[in-house]
Design a protein around this motif. Structure first.
Motif, PDB file in Angstrom:
ATOM      1  N   SER A 212       5.700   4.110   1.404  1.00  0.00           N
ATOM      2  CA  SER A 212       4.834   3.122   1.977  1.00  0.00           C
ATOM      3  C   SER A 212       4.096   3.229   2.936  1.00  0.00           C
ATOM      4  N   ALA A 213       2.579   3.147   2.778  1.00  0.00           N
ATOM      5  CA  ALA A 213       1.722   3.335   3.621  1.00  0.00           C
ATOM      6  C   ALA A 213       2.241   2.804   4.992  1.00  0.00           C
ATOM      7  N   ALA A 214       3.037   1.810   5.249  1.00  0.00           N
ATOM      8  CA  ALA A 214       3.588   1.052   6.503  1.00  0.00           C
ATOM      9  C   ALA A 214       4.332   2.351   7.384  1.00  0.00           C
ATOM     10  N   ILE A 215       4.657   3.274   6.647  1.00  0.00           N
ATOM     11  CA  ILE A 215       5.505   4.520   7.489  1.00  0.00           C
ATOM     12  C   ILE A 215       4.475   5.325   8.257  1.00  0.00           C
ATOM     13  N   ARG A 216       4.268   4.883   9.769  1.00  0.00           N
ATOM     14  CA  ARG A 216       3.151   5.522  10.278  1.00  0.00           C
ATOM     15  C   ARG A 216       3.471   6.823  10.609  1.00  0.00           C
ATOM     16  N   ASN A 217       4.546   7.389  10.646  1.00  0.00           N
ATOM     17  CA  ASN A 217       4.662   8.813  11.368  1.00  0.00           C
ATOM     18  C   ASN A 217       4.997   9.664  10.023  1.00  0.00           C
ATOM     19  N   PRO A 218       4.039  10.474   9.629  1.00  0.00           N
ATOM     20  CA  PRO A 218       4.037  11.231   8.463  1.00  0.00           C
ATOM     21  C   PRO A 218       4.866  12.387   8.889  1.00  0.00           C
ATOM     22  N   ALA A 219       5.214  12.524  10.037  1.00  0.00           N
ATOM     23  CA  ALA A 219       6.193  13.847  10.477  1.00  0.00           C
ATOM     24  C   ALA A 219       7.583  13.526  10.159  1.00  0.00           C
ATOM     25  N   ASP A 220       7.914  12.139   9.995  1.00  0.00           N
ATOM     26  CA  ASP A 220       9.143  11.903   9.716  1.00  0.00           C
ATOM     27  C   ASP A 220       9.608  12.080   8.124  1.00  0.00           C
ATOM     28  N   GLN A 221      10.056  13.063   7.656  1.00  0.00           N
ATOM     29  CA  GLN A 221       9.983  13.124   6.298  1.00  0.00           C
ATOM     30  C   GLN A 221      11.556  13.226   5.901  1.00  0.00           C
TER      31      GLN A 221
ATOM     32  N   SER B 128       0.784  -1.216  -0.127  1.00  0.00           N
ATOM     33  CA  SER B 128      -0.077  -0.227   0.002  1.00  0.00           C
ATOM     34  C   SER B 128       0.950   1.307   0.058  1.00  0.00           C
ATOM     35  N   LEU B 129       0.649   2.175  -0.866  1.00  0.00           N
ATOM     36  CA  LEU B 129       1.544   3.321  -1.098  1.00  0.00           C
ATOM     37  C   LEU B 129       0.705   4.653  -0.520  1.00  0.00           C
ATOM     38  N   GLN B 130       1.148   5.786  -0.240  1.00  0.00           N
ATOM     39  CA  GLN B 130       0.777   7.040   0.118  1.00  0.00           C
ATOM     40  C   GLN B 130       1.527   8.002  -0.529  1.00  0.00           C
ATOM     41  N   CYS B 131       0.827   9.246  -0.684  1.00  0.00           N
ATOM     42  CA  CYS B 131       1.201  10.139  -1.724  1.00  0.00           C
ATOM     43  C   CYS B 131       1.429  11.591  -0.428  1.00  0.00           C
ATOM     44  N   SER B 132       2.632  12.146  -0.702  1.00  0.00           N
ATOM     45  CA  SER B 132       2.749  13.484   0.166  1.00  0.00           C
ATOM     46  C   SER B 132       2.889  14.464  -0.842  1.00  0.00           C
ATOM     47  N   LEU B 133       1.871  15.316  -1.208  1.00  0.00           N
ATOM     48  CA  LEU B 133       1.633  16.507  -2.139  1.00  0.00           C
ATOM     49  C   LEU B 133       2.022  17.792  -1.524  1.00  0.00           C
ATOM     50  N   ARG B 134       3.206  18.178  -2.200  1.00  0.00           N
ATOM     51  CA  ARG B 134       3.576  19.623  -1.828  1.00  0.00           C
ATOM     52  C   ARG B 134       2.818  20.632  -2.449  1.00  0.00           C
TER      53      ARG B 134
ATOM     54  N   GLN C  65       2.460  23.672   2.400  1.00  0.00           N
ATOM     55  CA  GLN C  65       1.825  22.555   3.089  1.00  0.00           C
ATOM     56  C   GLN C  65       2.018  21.352   2.265  1.00  0.00           C
ATOM     57  N   LEU C  66       1.930  20.039   3.344  1.00  0.00           N
ATOM     58  CA  LEU C  66       1.843  18.767   2.749  1.00  0.00           C
ATOM     59  C   LEU C  66       0.612  18.112   2.675  1.00  0.00           C
ATOM     60  N   HIS C  67       0.142  17.517   2.012  1.00  0.00           N
ATOM     61  CA  HIS C  67      -1.280  16.764   2.201  1.00  0.00           C
ATOM     62  C   HIS C  67      -1.140  15.277   1.900  1.00  0.00           C
ATOM     63  N   VAL C  68      -1.182  14.432   2.944  1.00  0.00           N
ATOM     64  CA  VAL C  68      -0.788  13.156   2.747  1.00  0.00           C
ATOM     65  C   VAL C  68      -2.281  12.378   2.451  1.00  0.00           C
ATOM     66  N   SER C  69      -2.336  11.354   1.328  1.00  0.00           N
ATOM     67  CA  SER C  69      -3.327  11.064   1.054  1.00  0.00           C
ATOM     68  C   SER C  69      -3.036   9.468   0.605  1.00  0.00           C
ATOM     69  N   ARG C  70      -3.874   8.402   0.594  1.00  0.00           N
ATOM     70  CA  ARG C  70      -3.506   7.104  -0.046  1.00  0.00           C
ATOM     71  C   ARG C  70      -3.629   6.980  -1.327  1.00  0.00           C
ATOM     72  N   ALA C  71      -2.551   6.042  -1.842  1.00  0.00           N
ATOM     73  CA  ALA C  71      -2.426   6.060  -3.387  1.00  0.00           C
ATOM     74  C   ALA C  71      -3.343   4.972  -3.872  1.00  0.00           C
ATOM     75  N   SER C  72      -3.826   4.899  -5.234  1.00  0.00           N
ATOM     76  CA  SER C  72      -4.282   3.760  -5.796  1.00  0.00           C
ATOM     77  C   SER C  72      -3.267   3.395  -7.004  1.00  0.00           C
ATOM     78  N   VAL C  73      -3.243   2.192  -7.121  1.00  0.00           N
ATOM     79  CA  VAL C  73      -2.202   1.607  -8.132  1.00  0.00           C
ATOM     80  C   VAL C  73      -2.782   0.710  -9.107  1.00  0.00           C
ATOM     81  N   ASP C  74      -2.319   1.033 -10.445  1.00  0.00           N
ATOM     82  CA  ASP C  74      -2.841  -0.064 -11.506  1.00  0.00           C
ATOM     83  C   ASP C  74      -1.539  -0.337 -12.281  1.00  0.00           C
ATOM     84  N   ILE C  75      -1.380  -1.594 -12.147  1.00  0.00           N
ATOM     85  CA  ILE C  75      -0.237  -2.028 -13.227  1.00  0.00           C
ATOM     86  C   ILE C  75      -0.660  -2.670 -14.427  1.00  0.00           C
ATOM     87  N   HIS C  76       0.052  -2.105 -15.578  1.00  0.00           N
ATOM     88  CA  HIS C  76      -0.267  -2.681 -16.899  1.00  0.00           C
ATOM     89  C   HIS C  76      -0.368  -3.940 -17.183  1.00  0.00           C
TER      90      HIS C  76
END
Length: 467
Positions: free
Chosen positions: A164-173, A112-118, A122-133
């Protein structure tokens, strides 16, 4: 005697502790609201880490964030995953805008992946969706689309990091690497009419054919060529630099072999590896999005392939014919015609050229000497063609054609235009007398010889007096 003061009761201690904690929280909240560096995840806010910036890396830092500069096809590993990121683009055509990150993923990995959008400060963190061709050709790794949804408060992010969404602490950048988000605006007018995408150039020494192809493409109307380069000879690099200085060629370094065991063939049983043919497919998808709002049309083909009109002389004249016949906003498929370079043009051919002895010491194939094509199949073969398309009507591509598009593809009648693929064919059951003479390329020969001589001379590959 001074009496010993009484210790505060437990209730008083609790009250004092609560008061101190409340004052601290209010102060922290005020500081975070007024600070320029915060990021948000759901309804929480955290102070942004501000690592020290040394002068040697200051040019690669923006407000304390590590930002990848230069070519957007920089390869970035995702911490906690086997995923590699290629580039990021703002996708305007979907129902809701998003950031599309072109990636390479290990197909069996469940991650599971997450996105950090600058977005501004500000940073906005959200869950990513994945599509493998699905066009991975059976290799362990495949091209993937990682989609990052945009929150209402961040509709034009400038950079994105995928973790990786397994990284629980979003403050650790501190170790996150950011890709610049391209295609910020959906333009309707473009600096280029035709862009050709070449992928991928590896161990390349075919200087003469490269020069001939680039000059032919200019005759056809191409004004931009994007080349994904792994490695090449010194003479080839000299030619690439020459065309780059003229503004025709954009060279994208393609160092995928540093990360994966790239295959040199199309299928695993031909040459086992991690990914199909040097990572050709992710490179093509990157070129599609790179050209989305820079070019009216995009052609996906190789340096040894030329799409030649049969009724007119350029792509500029050809595309209006195709749009009237097959419809607009389509991908146009051009049937491949093999031109085995083992068979050369010799008298008594219907049309011959004087021997170009001056090119004999230039490395590579002289396409003007190879105009015998193999017989065309009765029906077009599904994986034996290349395309020209409006990039804004396509979402994903493969080696031959598109995977997802708005208008689909149309086969081009070979009497209108066809593709010529000049390369060694090796073992073949065909005999020389079974090949068919096709002199279409020779219609351009006079202009081509003159133009190639100039380029070779300017690059020190021909004497100065050779014309």
């Amino acid at each position: 005697m001074t009496p010993i003061p009484k210790l505060p009761t437990l209730e008083k201690l609790k009250w004092v502790y609560s008061l101190v904690l409340a004052v601290f929280c209010v102060s922290a909240a005020v500081w975070m609201i007024r600070s320029d560096g915060i990021f948000q995840i759901s309804s929480l806010t955290y102070p942004v880490l501000q690592p020290s910036v040394t002068p040697t890396v200051a040019q690669n830092m923006t407000a304390g964030f590590k930002v990848l500069r230069g070519q957007p096809a920089s390869l970035v590993r995702v911490n906690g995953s086997r995923t590699l990121l290629i580039s990021a683009y703002l996708e305007h055509r979907t129902r809701t805008k998003k950031v599309l990150v072109i990636a390479i993923m290990f197909r069996k990995e469940k991650v599971s992946l997450q996105c950090s959008l600058r977005c501004r400060e500000q940073l906005h963190v959200s869950r990513a969706s994945v599509d493998i061709h699905w066009d991975h050709f059976g290799f362990p790794y495949g091209t993937a689309d990682v989609s990052c949804p945009l929150p209402p408060a961040c509709q034009a992010p400038t950079h994105v990091a995928v973790t990786s969404a397994a990284i629980r602490n979003p403050a650790d950048q501190s170790d996150m690497e950011y890709l610049e988000v391209w295609n910020q605006r959906a333009l309707t007018s473009f600096p280029y009419t035709f862009t050709s995408c070449f992928s991928t150039m590896y161990n390349y020494t075919n200087v003469l054919q490269l020069v001939q192809s680039l000059e032919m493409l200019q005759f056809l109307g191409v004004n931009r060529v994007v080349i994904y380069k792994m490695n090449c000879s010194a003479e080839t690099q000299r030619v690439l630099d020459y065309y780059s200085d003229k503004g025709l060629v954009e060279v994208v370094p393609w160092s995928l072999s540093k990360y994966l065991n790239v295959s040199r063939r199309a299928k695993p049983d031909q040459d086992p590896g991690d990914i199909h043919y040097f990572g050709q497919i992710p490179a093509l998808n990157d070129c599609l999005y790179r050209s989305m709002y820079r070019s009216k049309y995009v052609a996906l083909h190789d340096p040894d392939e030329l799409i030649l009109p049969q009724l007119v002389n350029s792509w500029v004249e050809l595309l209006p014919l195709l749009e009237r016949k097959y419809g607009v906003n389509k991908c146009y498929k051009f049937e491949n015609n093999w031109v085995p370079s083992e068979f050369a043009l010799t008298p008594p051919a219907p049309q011959t050229l004087p021997q170009l002895d001056r090119w004999q010491n230039v490395s590579g194939v002289n396409i003007l000497n190879h105009v015998y094509i193999e017989p065309a199949p009765r029906k077009p073969v599904f994986n034996n063609y290349k395309i020209i398309t409006n990039p804004r009507s396509v979402y994903s591509v493969t080696v031959h054609g598109v995977l997802r598009s708005q208008g689909g593809c149309a086969w081009t009648d070979r009497r209108i235009a066809r593709m010529y693929h000049v390369k060694p064919r090796g073992q073949t059951e065909l005999k020389p007398e079974q090949l068919i003479y096709d002199g279409r390329l020779l219609k351009y020969s006079s202009r081509l010889v003159s133009a190639v001589n100039i380029v070779l001379r300017d690059n020190g590959l021909l004497p100065k007096d050779a014309m």
